[in-house]
Design a protein around this motif. Structure first.
Motif, PDB file in Angstrom:
ATOM      1  N   PRO A 109       0.831  -1.211   0.000  1.00 43.09           N
ATOM      2  CA  PRO A 109       0.000   0.000   0.000  1.00 43.09           C
ATOM      3  C   PRO A 109       0.861   1.254   0.000  1.00 43.09           C
ATOM      4  O   PRO A 109       1.960   1.257   0.550  1.00 43.09           O
ATOM      5  N   ARG A 110       0.360   2.307  -0.609  1.00 44.53           N
ATOM      6  CA  ARG A 110       1.074   3.582  -0.653  1.00 44.53           C
ATOM      7  C   ARG A 110       0.583   4.550   0.422  1.00 44.53           C
ATOM      8  O   ARG A 110       1.212   5.580   0.650  1.00 44.53           O
ATOM      9  N   ASP A 111      -0.560   4.233   1.039  1.00 49.11           N
ATOM     10  CA  ASP A 111      -1.188   5.201   1.941  1.00 49.11           C
ATOM     11  C   ASP A 111      -1.016   4.865   3.421  1.00 49.11           C
ATOM     12  O   ASP A 111      -1.623   5.506   4.275  1.00 49.11           O
ATOM     13  N   ARG A 112      -0.208   3.859   3.748  1.00 51.23           N
ATOM     14  CA  ARG A 112      -0.007   3.492   5.147  1.00 51.23           C
ATOM     15  C   ARG A 112       1.307   2.720   5.299  1.00 51.23           C
ATOM     16  O   ARG A 112       1.966   2.401   4.313  1.00 51.23           O
ATOM     17  N   ARG A 113       1.642   2.415   6.538  1.00 47.61           N
ATOM     18  CA  ARG A 113       2.864   1.676   6.832  1.00 47.61           C
ATOM     19  C   ARG A 113       2.813   0.284   6.198  1.00 47.61           C
ATOM     20  O   ARG A 113       1.790  -0.395   6.231  1.00 47.61           O
ATOM     21  N   ARG A 157      10.677   6.532  -2.517  1.00 44.75           N
ATOM     22  CA  ARG A 157      10.238   7.612  -3.401  1.00 44.75           C
ATOM     23  C   ARG A 157       8.741   7.540  -3.691  1.00 44.75           C
ATOM     24  O   ARG A 157       8.107   8.562  -3.969  1.00 44.75           O
ATOM     25  N   THR A 158       8.178   6.349  -3.643  1.00 43.40           N
ATOM     26  CA  THR A 158       6.765   6.174  -3.983  1.00 43.40           C
ATOM     27  C   THR A 158       5.911   5.723  -2.803  1.00 43.40           C
ATOM     28  O   THR A 158       4.697   5.929  -2.797  1.00 43.40           O
ATOM     29  N   HIS A 159       6.545   5.088  -1.814  1.00 44.19           N
ATOM     30  CA  HIS A 159       5.837   4.574  -0.645  1.00 44.19           C
ATOM     31  C   HIS A 159       6.481   5.200   0.599  1.00 44.19           C
ATOM     32  O   HIS A 159       7.394   4.635   1.193  1.00 44.19           O
ATOM     33  N   LYS A 160       6.012   6.370   0.951  1.00 39.30           N
ATOM     34  CA  LYS A 160       6.657   7.164   1.992  1.00 39.30           C
ATOM     35  C   LYS A 160       6.671   6.495   3.360  1.00 39.30           C
ATOM     36  O   LYS A 160       7.529   6.775   4.194  1.00 39.30           O
ATOM     37  N   GLN A 161       5.718   5.611   3.602  1.00 37.86           N
ATOM     38  CA  GLN A 161       5.632   4.973   4.909  1.00 37.86           C
ATOM     39  C   GLN A 161       6.151   3.529   4.899  1.00 37.86           C
ATOM     40  O   GLN A 161       6.016   2.810   5.887  1.00 37.86           O
ATOM     41  N   ALA A 162       6.765   3.119   3.802  1.00 41.13           N
ATOM     42  CA  ALA A 162       7.236   1.741   3.680  1.00 41.13           C
ATOM     43  C   ALA A 162       8.596   1.549   4.340  1.00 41.13           C
ATOM     44  O   ALA A 162       9.415   2.467   4.425  1.00 41.13           O
ATOM     45  N   ILE A 163       8.833   0.326   4.794  1.00 37.72           N
ATOM     46  CA  ILE A 163      10.096  -0.071   5.421  1.00 37.72           C
ATOM     47  C   ILE A 163      10.588  -1.322   4.705  1.00 37.72           C
ATOM     48  O   ILE A 163       9.827  -2.270   4.514  1.00 37.72           O
ATOM     49  N   CYS A 164      11.841  -1.318   4.295  1.00 40.44           N
ATOM     50  CA  CYS A 164      12.409  -2.409   3.513  1.00 40.44           C
ATOM     51  C   CYS A 164      13.718  -2.848   4.177  1.00 40.44           C
ATOM     52  O   CYS A 164      14.668  -2.060   4.240  1.00 40.44           O
TER      53      CYS A 164
END
Length: 221
Positions: A109-113, A157-164
């Motif tokens: 998702p792009r809108d949440r963690r 850059r596209t998923h501001k709340q993502a963690i990888c």
């Protein structure tokens, strides 16, 4: 309801992760070679399997991997190095997760963690290597760490709340490690799964691109 995708769900840690997540009330999709015919070293297989999914998934965790492939044991000396064995390690332990990332990031998702994690190993750390040996497995896991670190930069850059991130689970009592645990303290897969999920729960976007162990401590590259 949260959703999770476990790649490698038929292995010891994979099964334990599925069970732990389901206990939490998470809707889990599990994919594996033995259960679903997923071959992470074959891009067509990865693309076909992930292409059937819609997501979004709050967690994608790649837990595929092997210490031995086709009977090739970790090398004790450079003299034991085999080009075929090294390429096999790279295909499974580095290229495989990279292909899952390539075709799986659209499922986040792009809108949440959201978290994309891949199982690495402490022996893949260059900075923490004081013992030598295990050339093929070490270098494949080091390559995986670079793939995930690089992917984290692009994902941000596209998923501001993502963690990888990549994860080291400790020495887990599975068929994967039974020949090599030696004097290392082992933990059951169920305990390892809880440890890993606890760490993932606590990660923030400031830690994306990192390499963490089962206790949440950052492992040197």
């Amino acid at each position: 309801m949260e959703k999770a995708l476990i790649i490698g769900s038929s292995g010891g840690i994979g099964r334990a992760l599925v069970a732990a997540l389901e206990t939490r009330g998470v809707a889990v999709t599990g994919l594996s070679r033995s259960g679903d015919g997923l071959d992470v070293t074959d891009e067509a297989s990865v693309e076909a399997a992930l292409g059937l999914l819609t997501g979004p998934y709050d967690l994608i965790f790649v837990v595929t991997g092997a210490l031995e492939i086709d009977g090739a044991e970790p090398e004790k000396t450079i003299k034991a190095l085999s080009a075929q064995a090294m390429m096999d390690q790279f295909r499974l332990n580095a290229v495989g997760p990279a292909l899952v990332m390539k075709h799986g990031l659209r499922l986040l998702p792009r809108d949440r963690r959201a978290v994309f994690a891949a199982m690495s190993a402490r022996v893949g750390s260059i900075g923490d290597n004081a013992m030598g040996g295990w050339y093929s497995y070490r270098t494949a896991k080091a390559a995986l760490n670079q793939v995930i670190h690089t992917g984290a930069i692009e994902l941000a850059r596209t998923h501001k709340q993502a963690i990888c991130v990549t994860m080291h689970p400790g020495t887990v009592a599975t068929k994967f490690t039974e020949k090599y645990a030696g004097r290392h303290k082992t933990v059951p897969p169920e305990e390892a799964a809880q440890n890993l999920l606890r760490v993932l729960d606590g990660l923030t976007t400031d830690q994306t691109g990192g390499f963490f162990d089962w206790a949440g401590k950052e492992v040197p590259w």
